[in-house]
Design a protein around this motif. Structure first.
Motif, PDB file in Angstrom:
ATOM      1  N   ILE A  45       0.843  -1.201   0.000  1.00 45.64           N
ATOM      2  CA  ILE A  45       0.000   0.000   0.000  1.00 45.64           C
ATOM      3  C   ILE A  45       0.877   1.249   0.000  1.00 45.64           C
ATOM      4  N   LEU A  46       1.886   1.249   0.867  1.00 39.68           N
ATOM      5  CA  LEU A  46       2.779   2.396   0.976  1.00 39.68           C
ATOM      6  C   LEU A  46       3.601   2.581  -0.293  1.00 39.68           C
ATOM      7  N   VAL A  47       4.063   1.470  -0.877  1.00 36.52           N
ATOM      8  CA  VAL A  47       4.836   1.564  -2.112  1.00 36.52           C
ATOM      9  C   VAL A  47       3.994   2.207  -3.208  1.00 36.52           C
ATOM     10  N   ARG A  48       2.769   1.721  -3.394  1.00 37.73           N
ATOM     11  CA  ARG A  48       1.902   2.259  -4.448  1.00 37.73           C
ATOM     12  C   ARG A  48       1.596   3.738  -4.214  1.00 37.73           C
ATOM     13  N   LEU A  49       1.427   4.115  -2.959  1.00 38.54           N
ATOM     14  CA  LEU A  49       1.105   5.496  -2.621  1.00 38.54           C
ATOM     15  C   LEU A  49       2.274   6.440  -2.904  1.00 38.54           C
ATOM     16  N   LEU A  50       3.497   5.976  -2.665  1.00 39.04           N
ATOM     17  CA  LEU A  50       4.658   6.864  -2.675  1.00 39.04           C
ATOM     18  C   LEU A  50       5.501   6.815  -3.941  1.00 39.04           C
ATOM     19  N   LYS A  51       5.439   5.728  -4.689  1.00 41.10           N
ATOM     20  CA  LYS A  51       6.437   5.516  -5.741  1.00 41.10           C
ATOM     21  C   LYS A  51       6.296   6.446  -6.937  1.00 41.10           C
ATOM     22  N   GLU A  52       5.129   7.045  -7.144  1.00 44.26           N
ATOM     23  CA  GLU A  52       4.951   7.915  -8.305  1.00 44.26           C
ATOM     24  C   GLU A  52       5.783   9.193  -8.201  1.00 44.26           C
ATOM     25  N   LYS A  53       5.935   9.708  -6.993  1.00 45.13           N
ATOM     26  CA  LYS A  53       6.647  10.975  -6.828  1.00 45.13           C
ATOM     27  C   LYS A  53       7.902  10.851  -5.961  1.00 45.13           C
ATOM     28  N   ASN A  54       8.224   9.644  -5.521  1.00 46.67           N
ATOM     29  CA  ASN A  54       9.382   9.445  -4.650  1.00 46.67           C
ATOM     30  C   ASN A  54      10.140   8.197  -5.075  1.00 46.67           C
ATOM     31  N   LYS A  55      11.441   8.218  -4.849  1.00 45.58           N
ATOM     32  CA  LYS A  55      12.234   7.005  -5.032  1.00 45.58           C
ATOM     33  C   LYS A  55      12.144   6.210  -3.738  1.00 45.58           C
ATOM     34  N   VAL A  56      11.487   5.072  -3.803  1.00 43.62           N
ATOM     35  CA  VAL A  56      11.162   4.287  -2.614  1.00 43.62           C
ATOM     36  C   VAL A  56      12.144   3.124  -2.462  1.00 43.62           C
ATOM     37  N   ALA A  57      12.535   2.864  -1.224  1.00 43.30           N
ATOM     38  CA  ALA A  57      13.323   1.676  -0.896  1.00 43.30           C
ATOM     39  C   ALA A  57      12.602   0.892   0.184  1.00 43.30           C
ATOM     40  N   VAL A  58      12.560  -0.425   0.027  1.00 38.75           N
ATOM     41  CA  VAL A  58      12.045  -1.320   1.066  1.00 38.75           C
ATOM     42  C   VAL A  58      13.227  -2.073   1.644  1.00 38.75           C
ATOM     43  N   LEU A  59      13.384  -1.998   2.955  1.00 36.60           N
ATOM     44  CA  LEU A  59      14.486  -2.658   3.644  1.00 36.60           C
ATOM     45  C   LEU A  59      13.929  -3.709   4.585  1.00 36.60           C
ATOM     46  N   SER A  60      14.375  -4.952   4.402  1.00 38.87           N
ATOM     47  CA  SER A  60      13.920  -6.082   5.204  1.00 38.87           C
ATOM     48  C   SER A  60      15.133  -6.808   5.770  1.00 38.87           C
ATOM     49  N   ARG A  61      14.908  -7.713   6.691  1.00 34.68           N
ATOM     50  CA  ARG A  61      16.010  -8.537   7.182  1.00 34.68           C
ATOM     51  C   ARG A  61      16.308  -9.687   6.229  1.00 34.68           C
ATOM     52  N   GLY A  62      15.331 -10.049   5.382  1.00 32.79           N
ATOM     53  CA  GLY A  62      15.539 -11.155   4.450  1.00 32.79           C
ATOM     54  C   GLY A  62      15.502 -12.492   5.154  1.00 32.79           C
ATOM     55  N   TYR A  63      14.367 -12.765   5.806  1.00 29.65           N
ATOM     56  CA  TYR A  63      14.237 -13.974   6.617  1.00 29.65           C
ATOM     57  C   TYR A  63      14.491 -15.235   5.789  1.00 29.65           C
TER      58      TYR A  63
END
Length: 394
Positions: A65-83
């Motif tokens: 939801i957050l990615v779709r909301l923000l990605k049009e006007k912002n360069k988005v990064a998702v950071l996970s631990r990579g379980y």
């Protein structure tokens, strides 16, 4: 409230161990609260999404939801631990990233949103530093931390806590007797609380009961979301050959193949559209093997026609690499995407809060504010201060 299947099972024999576990968690949180363990804030918007229970509360679709909301006007990064990944340290996902490199959920995110940055690092502070300083990612505008509610070394600007409607905190207790990672008062660290997977037929009195049970503080905002199911998509084959659930035959038999924490809701949804459901369930994040493929092949072969296999997007990232699936399985294996939808017409308010926070705390806004602060307005000059961004101040 509407009748719901609660997945909380408390083992009374393990309650003494829960007491010991709870003491350790309280000491850890106290050391963060008094500053013995240091938290680091960053001069870039950081939004954390997580929970205080073990198992699926819907973190990935809410991050989406957050990615779709923000990605049009912002360069988005998702950071996970990579379980359950097999790599170590910081890894930035490329086009050829695999589950072993970054884990199943980050891989799902990268494939769905190829234009965003997806990175993994067990040490989130180091991960943020790399994202904001490495040449290939330093243009990042906002960082979303996936499953980071307990990772207190980072001080996010917005802390979003997810609570599963079917495993409410009032019905749970600490590990190992229950499913809670932290005591109930850990909800106080949240800026937003979202009760997820709500039934679509909640009544006004149900919302009031849920709100009262959480005992939120004045600055905390409460939201409700429910699950929406998409169209069935072939895992192997033409991705455009989609089929709505409503078009399933009433005589159809479905093998529900999952390796997720909570498959019960998915099974209930499919049961509304098909003749029978045969669940084949593996542990959350299960790494499928050749032996598992044999079991899948055999189970599907023994089922009466008409039949097909349905799995989740997260499981699909692991199943697609399983070479020993039979031709019959590969030709009839479908992925069912899910999305989340806000209830009570709360989506506009949620989006406004997120966008306002990101705009006010963007690097450009902070830089502009810094220039204004250094203009000689009078004889008094403010001392240099470390920039700390906070949702509570918006």
């Amino acid at each position: 409230m509407p009748t719901a299947r609660h997945h909380t099972a408390i083992n009374p024999l393990l309650l003494p161990f829960s007491g010991v576990y709870g003491l350790i968690v309280k000491i850890r949180n106290y050391l963060f609260d008094v500053g013995f363990f240091k938290q680091e804030a960053f001069d870039i918007p950081v939004i954390a999404v997580g929970n205080i229970t073990v198992g699926g509360t819907g973190k990935t679709p809410h991050v989406e939801i957050l990615v779709r909301l923000l990605k049009e006007k912002n360069k988005v990064a998702v950071l996970s631990r990579g379980y359950k990944r097999k790599s170590k340290g910081y890894v930035l996902a490329g086009e050829d990233a695999t589950m072993h490199d970054i884990g199943d959920e980050p891989l799902q995110m990268k494939r769905k949103f190829p234009d965003i940055y997806v990175a993994v690092d067990k040490k989130r502070v180091e991960g943020i530093r790399r994202l904001t300083s490495d040449e290939e990612t330093k243009d990042v505008d906002v960082i979303l931390l996936d499953d980071a509610y307990q990772h207190r070394y980072v001080k996010p600007g917005i802390n979003i806590l997810l609570i599963d409607y079917h495993r409410l905190l009032i019905n749970d207790t600490l590990l190992p007797a229950g499913r809670m990672r932290e005591p109930k008062n850990a909800t106080r660290r949240a800026d937003m609380v979202i009760i997820t997977k709500c039934p679509k037929n909640l009544k006004p009195v149900d919302y009031r009961v849920l709100t009262k049970s959480l005992k939120l503080l004045a600055y905390q905002e409460l939201f409700f979301t429910t699950v929406d199911y998409g169209q069935l998509v072939p895992l192997f084959g033409d991705k455009e050959a989609r089929q709505p659930l409503d078009e399933l035959g009433k005589d159809e038999n479905i093998l529900l193949l999952t390796g997720i924490a909570s498959p019960a809701l998915l099974q209930e949804e499919l049961a509304r559209h098909a003749h029978s459901i045969v669940p084949l369930t593996f542990a959350d994040h299960h790494a499928f093997t050749a032996k598992d493929a044999e079991k899948i092949n055999r189970t599907f072969e023994d089922m009466p026609a008409p039949k097909r296999i349905v799995t989740t997007e997260k499981d699909a990232t692991r199943l697609v690499q399983l070479q020993t699936l039979s031709e019959g399985v590969r030709n009839n294996l479908f992925v069912l995407p899910i999305t989340v939808k806000f209830m009570l017409e709360q989506e506009t308010h949620f989006n406004s809060k997120i966008l306002s926070y990101v705009h006010k705390n963007s690097r450009n806004s902070i830089l502009a504010k810094g220039k204004e602060d250094h203009k000689p307005k009078d004889s008094h000059h403010a001392a240099n201060k470390t920039q700390t961004i906070s949702f509570k101040n918006n």
